[in-house]
Design an enzyme around this catalytic site. Sequence first.
Site, PDB file in Angstrom:
ATOM      1  N   ASP A 100     -36.358 -34.464  25.708  1.00  0.00           N
ATOM      2  CA  ASP A 100     -37.068 -34.400  24.732  1.00  0.00           C
ATOM      3  C   ASP A 100     -36.569 -35.478  23.281  1.00  0.00           C
ATOM      4  OD1 ASP A 100     -39.388 -33.729  23.324  1.00  0.00           O
ATOM      5  OD2 ASP A 100     -38.444 -32.001  22.272  1.00  0.00           O
ATOM      6  N   HIS A 158     -46.649 -31.590  19.183  1.00  0.00           N
ATOM      7  CA  HIS A 158     -45.519 -31.422  18.663  1.00  0.00           C
ATOM      8  C   HIS A 158     -45.551 -30.432  17.185  1.00  0.00           C
ATOM      9  CE1 HIS A 158     -43.086 -34.809  20.732  1.00  0.00           C
ATOM     10  NE2 HIS A 158     -43.951 -34.222  21.578  1.00  0.00           N
ATOM     11  N   ASN A 168     -45.561 -28.467  22.622  1.00  0.00           N
ATOM     12  CA  ASN A 168     -43.959 -28.192  22.239  1.00  0.00           C
ATOM     13  C   ASN A 168     -43.681 -27.047  21.358  1.00  0.00           C
ATOM     14  OD1 ASN A 168     -44.200 -30.597  23.963  1.00  0.00           O
ATOM     15  ND2 ASN A 168     -42.711 -31.554  22.575  1.00  0.00           N
ATOM     16  N   THR A 188     -38.753 -24.334  17.197  1.00  0.00           N
ATOM     17  CA  THR A 188     -38.148 -23.334  16.063  1.00  0.00           C
ATOM     18  C   THR A 188     -38.497 -21.832  16.205  1.00  0.00           C
ATOM     19  OG1 THR A 188     -38.447 -25.376  14.636  1.00  0.00           O
ATOM     20  CG2 THR A 188     -38.486 -23.320  13.670  1.00  0.00           C
TER      21      THR A 188
END
Length: 282
Positions: A84, A210, A232, A235
């Site tokens: 990534d 994202h 994606n 966090t």
Amino acid sequence: MSLVSTRELVAAAAAERRAVAAFNVITLEYAEAVTAGAAAAGIPVILQISENAVRFHGGQVAPIARAAAEAARAGGGDVALHLDHVTDIELLHKAADAGFSSAMFDAGAQPYAENLAATSAAARWAHGAGLWLEAELGYVGGKPGAPASAHAAGVRTDPEEAARYVADTGVDALAVAVGSSHAMTERSATLDHALIGRLREAVPVPLVLHGSSGVADDELRRAVAAGIAKVNIGTALGIAFTRAVRDALAADPAASDPRRYLSRGGEAIAETVRQLGAVVSG
């Protein structure tokens, strides 16, 4: 679980108007927890290892990639391995040998002409090596070089430009800027669902979201319904892991066996994957 290709997972999701969840992996504990959470939810999953994660491991991609692959094989569903946010072309060139079936080449912070040229070259190399390649057009907030706000003027991905970009680069998937930001610790992002729909109509390859850790469940569901095929998430796993480890150490300040608190962190990641994976996969 069995190790399959990212192309296979994303194509199946796009054909069924759903999405596949892609979770960023930093350590072996992450890989084991993500695969456990995906198995609990009964969903396929993509394990993503970023260039930043490779840098954390001393610049060595093979050890963490092979560990993630073995964790995938030890589970009970379909898992793909994805490299990534690659900006280093030398790292991209190691992807196939390290066991990845796909990569995301990130030239999104560059001016359009430079992005186009660099990504076209990356796509030609990737396809020659048998890799599926994702790229980015527009500026997703929250990363170096990007505008401070995901809502700043000119940062969103333009559908007509995106269609030309995909045709000219030959990429297999496109990450788009539609209101999310990387590294958000609160789930308060507001997405432009109408723009996602226009992009889906204009762009002939799967769309990628994202910065999805900052997007609430209902917003994620709407984004998938509008045309996002790969989501994606990174966090959110770090938040869950860190909170669980911190709580475990606070409850037992004398703890010295890392297995006790790392296992709590892994359980928290697995539960986060189970919950978010179910939202994304429908």
